[in-house]
Design a protein around this motif. Sequence first.
Motif, mmCIF file in Angstrom:
data_model
loop_
_atom_site.group_PDB
_atom_site.id
_atom_site.type_symbol
_atom_site.label_atom_id
_atom_site.label_comp_id
_atom_site.label_asym_id
_atom_site.label_seq_id
_atom_site.Cartn_x
_atom_site.Cartn_y
_atom_site.Cartn_z
ATOM 1 N N ALA A 219 38.092 40.702 33.249
ATOM 2 C CA ALA A 219 39.092 39.778 32.712
ATOM 3 C C ALA A 219 39.934 39.187 33.839
ATOM 4 O O ALA A 219 40.189 37.978 33.877
ATOM 5 C CB ALA A 219 39.980 40.500 31.705
ATOM 6 N N ALA A 220 40.372 40.035 34.763
ATOM 7 C CA ALA A 220 41.169 39.547 35.898
ATOM 8 C C ALA A 220 40.327 38.697 36.835
ATOM 9 O O ALA A 220 40.773 37.659 37.337
ATOM 10 C CB ALA A 220 41.778 40.727 36.649
ATOM 11 N N ALA A 221 39.080 39.126 37.052
ATOM 12 C CA ALA A 221 38.211 38.405 37.977
ATOM 13 C C ALA A 221 37.855 37.020 37.445
ATOM 14 O O ALA A 221 37.744 36.059 38.218
ATOM 15 C CB ALA A 221 36.947 39.208 38.233
ATOM 16 N N ARG A 222 37.681 36.895 36.131
ATOM 17 C CA ARG A 222 37.357 35.580 35.562
ATOM 18 C C ARG A 222 38.462 34.570 35.862
ATOM 19 O O ARG A 222 38.189 33.409 36.173
ATOM 20 C CB ARG A 222 37.130 35.694 34.054
ATOM 21 C CG ARG A 222 35.812 36.332 33.672
ATOM 22 C CD ARG A 222 35.558 36.205 32.170
ATOM 23 N NE ARG A 222 34.303 36.841 31.821
ATOM 24 C CZ ARG A 222 34.182 38.081 31.367
ATOM 25 N NH1 ARG A 222 35.274 38.814 31.165
ATOM 26 N NH2 ARG A 222 33.008 38.596 31.090
ATOM 27 N N ARG A 223 39.702 34.997 35.746
ATOM 28 C CA ARG A 223 40.817 34.082 36.045
ATOM 29 C C ARG A 223 40.804 33.676 37.513
ATOM 30 O O ARG A 223 41.032 32.507 37.858
ATOM 31 C CB ARG A 223 42.152 34.744 35.672
ATOM 32 C CG ARG A 223 42.324 34.971 34.179
ATOM 33 C CD ARG A 223 43.753 35.362 33.833
ATOM 34 N NE ARG A 223 44.122 36.671 34.367
ATOM 35 C CZ ARG A 223 43.921 37.816 33.727
ATOM 36 N NH1 ARG A 223 43.335 37.828 32.539
ATOM 37 N NH2 ARG A 223 44.312 38.961 34.261
ATOM 38 N N LEU A 224 40.537 34.629 38.382
ATOM 39 C CA LEU A 224 40.485 34.334 39.813
ATOM 40 C C LEU A 224 39.324 33.399 40.135
ATOM 41 O O LEU A 224 39.479 32.423 40.881
ATOM 42 C CB LEU A 224 40.339 35.645 40.594
ATOM 43 C CG LEU A 224 40.411 35.556 42.115
ATOM 44 C CD1 LEU A 224 41.814 35.168 42.563
ATOM 45 C CD2 LEU A 224 40.011 36.887 42.749
ATOM 46 N N ILE A 225 38.175 33.680 39.568
ATOM 47 C CA ILE A 225 36.993 32.852 39.810
ATOM 48 C C ILE A 225 37.218 31.436 39.301
ATOM 49 O O ILE A 225 36.894 30.451 39.993
ATOM 50 C CB ILE A 225 35.755 33.493 39.145
ATOM 51 C CG1 ILE A 225 35.341 34.736 39.937
ATOM 52 C CG2 ILE A 225 34.599 32.499 39.057
ATOM 53 C CD1 ILE A 225 34.297 35.593 39.244
#
Length: 326
Positions: A219-225
């Motif tokens: 979930a956090a990585a999707r926002r960063l990506i």
Amino acid sequence: MREGAVARLGLTIPLKSGIDPADELAVLSAKGYTDFWTAETSRFDAFTPLAAAASAVPSAWLGTAVASAFARGPAMLAMSAAALSCLAPGRFLLGIGASSPVLARDWNAATYERPVERVRDTARFLRAALAGDLVDEEYDTFAVRRFRLEQPPERVPPLLIAALRPGMLRVAAAEGDGVVLNWLGASDVHTVKQVVGDRPLVAARVFVCCSEDSQVVRAAARRLIAGYLTVPGYAAFQRWLGREAALSPMWQLWDAGDRKGAAAAVPDEVVDDLIVHGTPAQCAAALHAYRRAGVDIPIVKFLPLDPAADPDHASAVAGSYAEGSR
């Protein structure tokens, strides 16, 4: 990875808020981080944290990944590099790159034109300036009149160039001692190496989240990506690496103004390709995969939510990495 090479492992600093204190850096170095590198965003500049690290850990390698070729004038970039080279003789690597239009135009009131040529010209200037030469030259993208470093470094630092696609990768191979990579998986390194060859030193920033809660990580990585890989340069890089089909829904939703939908559209497999996560041992094993693929220096960048932002947890990743290097 070069045969017989020491298993170097970099860490992006500052690890937490503020500039890392000397005792924290010393502990992390003792646990297995051989290199400390900076990432120039809106947090800190590329050089000041390294000046602190130079005195804190006299054995560590230090590197900029990267200093923008647009945010500073060529002479100022050479002076900053010379200062770090004097503070850490033989242990400093100068990484330069085009960075982004936001950093250049929006934050530093600079132009952002012909980035490949600007980085190439900056590399050529730095070669001469750091060697102590008098530079009086009309380059394709700028001119320097009668500049000479008053105190050139005794040992000229290796010059690394941040590159994504073939044009800049070829500049790195031709003009630099190495290349700095970003936002790629271990399986992507072969594609890059086909362009740069085996000669340059290869450093790569690797995003790490030392957590077994894959749902939270993703979930956090999707926002960063979504925030990064919608930037045109990074988007083109991912297309070149073969992720156009996987990321097209994200790009379409982002262009339509649906930021949340864009983040949600990032597939799990893309997250798992680009973000290392799991136990310390699993993270260390993934970092070794980058080494086996041809990365000489993996540079860990812990995600903000990562418990490894605690030095004790960061040490566990380094310890597992060191164990796997034996």
